[in-house]
Scaffold this active site. Structure first.
Site, PDB file in Angstrom:
ATOM      1  N   ASP A  17       0.838  -1.210   0.000  1.00 16.60           N
ATOM      2  CA  ASP A  17       0.000   0.000   0.000  1.00 16.60           C
ATOM      3  C   ASP A  17       0.869   1.255   0.000  1.00 16.60           C
ATOM      4  O   ASP A  17       0.713   2.134  -0.840  1.00 16.60           O
ATOM      5  CB  ASP A  17      -0.924  -0.015   1.216  1.00 16.60           C
ATOM      6  N   GLU A 275       1.833  -6.642  -5.420  1.00 15.42           N
ATOM      7  CA  GLU A 275       1.476  -5.817  -6.577  1.00 15.42           C
ATOM      8  C   GLU A 275       2.638  -4.975  -7.094  1.00 15.42           C
ATOM      9  O   GLU A 275       2.972  -5.006  -8.275  1.00 15.42           O
ATOM     10  CB  GLU A 275       0.294  -4.918  -6.178  1.00 15.42           C
TER      11      GLU A 275
HETATM   12  O1  TRH Z   1       4.596  -6.039   0.504  1.00 11.65           O
HETATM   13  P1  TRH Z   1       3.686  -6.662  -0.454  1.00 11.65           P
HETATM   14  O2  TRH Z   1       3.352  -8.055  -0.184  1.00 11.65           O
HETATM   15  O3  TRH Z   1       2.376  -5.825  -0.570  1.00 11.65           O
HETATM   16  C1  TRH Z   1       1.080  -6.387  -0.627  1.00 11.65           C
HETATM   17  C2  TRH Z   1       0.407  -6.180  -1.936  1.00 11.65           C
HETATM   18  O4  TRH Z   1       0.547  -4.884  -2.439  1.00 11.65           O
HETATM   19  C3  TRH Z   1      -1.042  -6.531  -1.834  1.00 11.65           C
HETATM   20  O5  TRH Z   1      -1.695  -6.257  -3.031  1.00 11.65           O
HETATM   21  C4  TRH Z   1      -1.645  -5.735  -0.717  1.00 11.65           C
HETATM   22  O6  TRH Z   1      -2.969  -6.065  -0.577  1.00 11.65           O
HETATM   23  C5  TRH Z   1      -0.900  -6.064   0.545  1.00 11.65           C
HETATM   24  O7  TRH Z   1       0.432  -5.694   0.387  1.00 11.65           O
HETATM   25  C6  TRH Z   1      -1.460  -5.316   1.711  1.00 11.65           C
HETATM   26  O8  TRH Z   1       4.342  -6.619  -1.935  1.00 11.65           O
HETATM   27  P2  TRH Z   1       4.473  -5.427  -2.986  1.00 11.65           P
HETATM   28  O9  TRH Z   1       3.154  -5.009  -3.500  1.00 11.65           O
HETATM   29  O10 TRH Z   1       5.455  -5.883  -3.956  1.00 11.65           O
HETATM   30  O11 TRH Z   1       5.069  -4.216  -2.165  1.00 11.65           O
HETATM   31  C7  TRH Z   1       6.359  -4.231  -1.662  1.00 11.65           C
HETATM   32  C8  TRH Z   1       6.948  -2.849  -1.695  1.00 11.65           C
HETATM   33  O12 TRH Z   1       8.175  -2.835  -0.959  1.00 11.65           O
HETATM   34  C9  TRH Z   1       7.291  -2.392  -3.109  1.00 11.65           C
HETATM   35  O13 TRH Z   1       7.044  -1.010  -3.244  1.00 11.65           O
HETATM   36  C10 TRH Z   1       8.792  -2.649  -3.200  1.00 11.65           C
HETATM   37  C11 TRH Z   1       9.223  -2.350  -1.791  1.00 11.65           C
HETATM   38  N1  TRH Z   1      10.488  -2.968  -1.357  1.00 11.65           N
HETATM   39  C12 TRH Z   1      11.526  -2.129  -0.989  1.00 11.65           C
HETATM   40  O14 TRH Z   1      11.400  -0.898  -1.065  1.00 11.65           O
HETATM   41  N2  TRH Z   1      12.707  -2.676  -0.542  1.00 11.65           N
HETATM   42  C13 TRH Z   1      12.882  -4.019  -0.478  1.00 11.65           C
HETATM   43  O15 TRH Z   1      13.986  -4.477  -0.075  1.00 11.65           O
HETATM   44  C14 TRH Z   1      11.820  -4.867  -0.883  1.00 11.65           C
HETATM   45  C15 TRH Z   1      12.009  -6.369  -0.844  1.00 11.65           C
HETATM   46  C16 TRH Z   1      10.629  -4.319  -1.317  1.00 11.65           C
END
Ligand code: TRH
Length: 384
Positions: A17, A275
């Site tokens: 989010d 996402e």
């Molecule tokens: O963290 P997530 O599992 O987020 C999920 C989904 O968005 C899902 O749809 C939602 O309903 C739920 O959260 C609440 O995975 P996502 O979407 O890939 O988000 C991870 C974020 O973290 C993305 O912006 C990339 C960031 N990130 C970093 O900044 N540094 C890191 O080292 C890593 C591994 C990720």
């Protein structure tokens, strides 16, 4: 035309989010020169991907974007011209009252989660009046292809990342900055960002049997304990490096978002989830293994199938089936070394395919662009 935007975001769990809201805020500011204020209820989670954040500050500015700690009682402020209610959060009643009291009503956008399902193009752009107040919200639903709200990501930034990746020595320097030194030129590099998933063991079994040096990079998080268990360790410390044959496993700290994007661009294969990492891995034009956010009613399987239906297009039938089976195994949590052996054997084809896919998604709507187009057209023909 420059205008004020308020983006509201609650952190439900994980980082998606806030990751999406922060990326969108940065793109609206950098690429479209908009005045953005991001309201977030959980600064501690936000700080994981934006370490410059001060978790004690009620209001602060980073990269020209106002960031406000969204607490129960909102301060006395005038709503912005464009208001985004991001990812299933709800605007505070007091703020809605203020919006309703304005002579010219703000453009009110309800930004939904991404899906490749067909209903997205039917529902994107629908409006819904507020039950009591003279306000109407418009649904923005990110998706793949015409008729949807498009995909999040800055094409300008992608070009910079692609040319960075092509410059000799840059990837090696980047890996070295993560503590990964003397990587052989022909080493296969893989990033692993996943939910807790037993299937990780099957992939690791296959990686350990590859004839070439392989480097698995694991930002600390939910997947770390599975990797540790496979290694026969109690846990993995950030910065720890463990070798099993030709496979080197590097546990790294959770990166800020800018550096995580670099990681996606730098690796040959990315395991992604939810996402935002899923979308960015597609822009990186590299093969990916996707774990959608698990929903209790099984809705994530529908999302997976719908995406595969599009993504498989252009692959030979056999390779398309292999991809679908590998992703099924991954998401079913099955430990299956054989499928990953086959999958990795076809990696060159999946890499070409990821390049073709990136060209395709580039021609589709871009979320920030769609938002700006829509909001500015409404501002130019306002509703009183
Ligand atoms: O963290 P997530 O599992 O987020 C999920 C989904 O968005 C899902 O749809 C939602 O309903 C739920 O959260 C609440 O995975 P996502 O979407 O890939 O988000 C991870 C974020 O973290 C993305 O912006 C990339 C960031 N990130 C970093 O900044 N540094 C890191 O080292 C890593 C591994 C990720």
């Amino acid at each position: 035309m420059k205008t004020r935007w308020d983006i509201f975001c609650t952190v439900i769990d994980n980082f998606g989010d806030i990751g999406i809201a922060w990326r969108l805020a940065r793109q609206l500011k950098d690429e479209f020169d908009q005045e953005v204020c991001l309201w977030v209820d959980d600064l501690v989670s936000f700080k994981r991907l934006e370490p410059r954040l001060n978790t004690d500050a009620v209001i602060q500015q980073i990269e020209g974007i106002d960031i406000r700690h969204w607490k129960e009682n909102l301060p006395e402020i005038e709503p912005a011209r464009v208001v985004i209610e991001a990812l299933a959060c709800h605007l505070p009643d007091a703020y809605l009252q203020k919006m309703a009291a304005m002579a010219v009503k703000p453009v009110w956008i309800n930004l939904e989660y991404l899906s490749a399902e067909e209903w997205v193009a039917e529902c994107h752009g629908l409006t819904s009046p507020h039950p009591r107040l003279p306000l109407t919200q418009t649904f923005f639903i990110p998706g793949f292809g015409p008729g949807t709200a498009g995909l999040l990501g800055s094409l300008r930034q992608h070009e910079e990342l692609a040319s960075w990746r092509d410059q000799p020595g840059e990837r090696a320097r980047f890996f070295s900055s993560l503590g990964i030194d003397s990587l052989p030129d022909q080493a296969l590099t893989i990033s692993l960002f996943a939910y807790d998933n037993p299937a990780i063991a099957g992939l690791l079994d296959a990686l350990a049997r590859l004839p070439q040096p392989t480097c698995l990079i694991v930002p600390e998080g939910k997947a770390s304990s599975r990797v540790a268990a496979w290694l026969g360790l109690v846990g993995l410390q950030s910065g720890q490096r463990v070798k099993r044959g030709q496979l080197a496993i590097h546990s790294i700290p959770f990166l800020d978002q800018v550096h995580y994007d670099r990681l996606l661009w730098a690796c040959d294969l990315n395991c992604v989830r939810g996402e935002d990492s899923f979308i960015q891995a597609q822009w990186a034009a590299r093969p990916m293994i996707w774990q959608p956010y698990v929903q209790e009613d099984g809705a994530h399987w529908k999302k997976l199938q719908a995406f595969l239906g599009l993504y498989q297009q252009g692959l030979e039938l056999e390779t398309a089936n292999l991809l679908a089976e590998a992703w099924r195994v991954w998401n079913a949590g099955e430990i299956n070394r054989e499928i990953w052996r086959e999958y990795l054997g076809n990696l060159p084809e999946f890499t070409c395919h990821a390049g073709r896919w990136e060209t395709r998604i580039k021609s589709w709507p871009n979320l920030a662009n769609e938002l700006v187009k829509f909001a500015l057209s409404k501002i130019q023909s306002p509703v009183f």
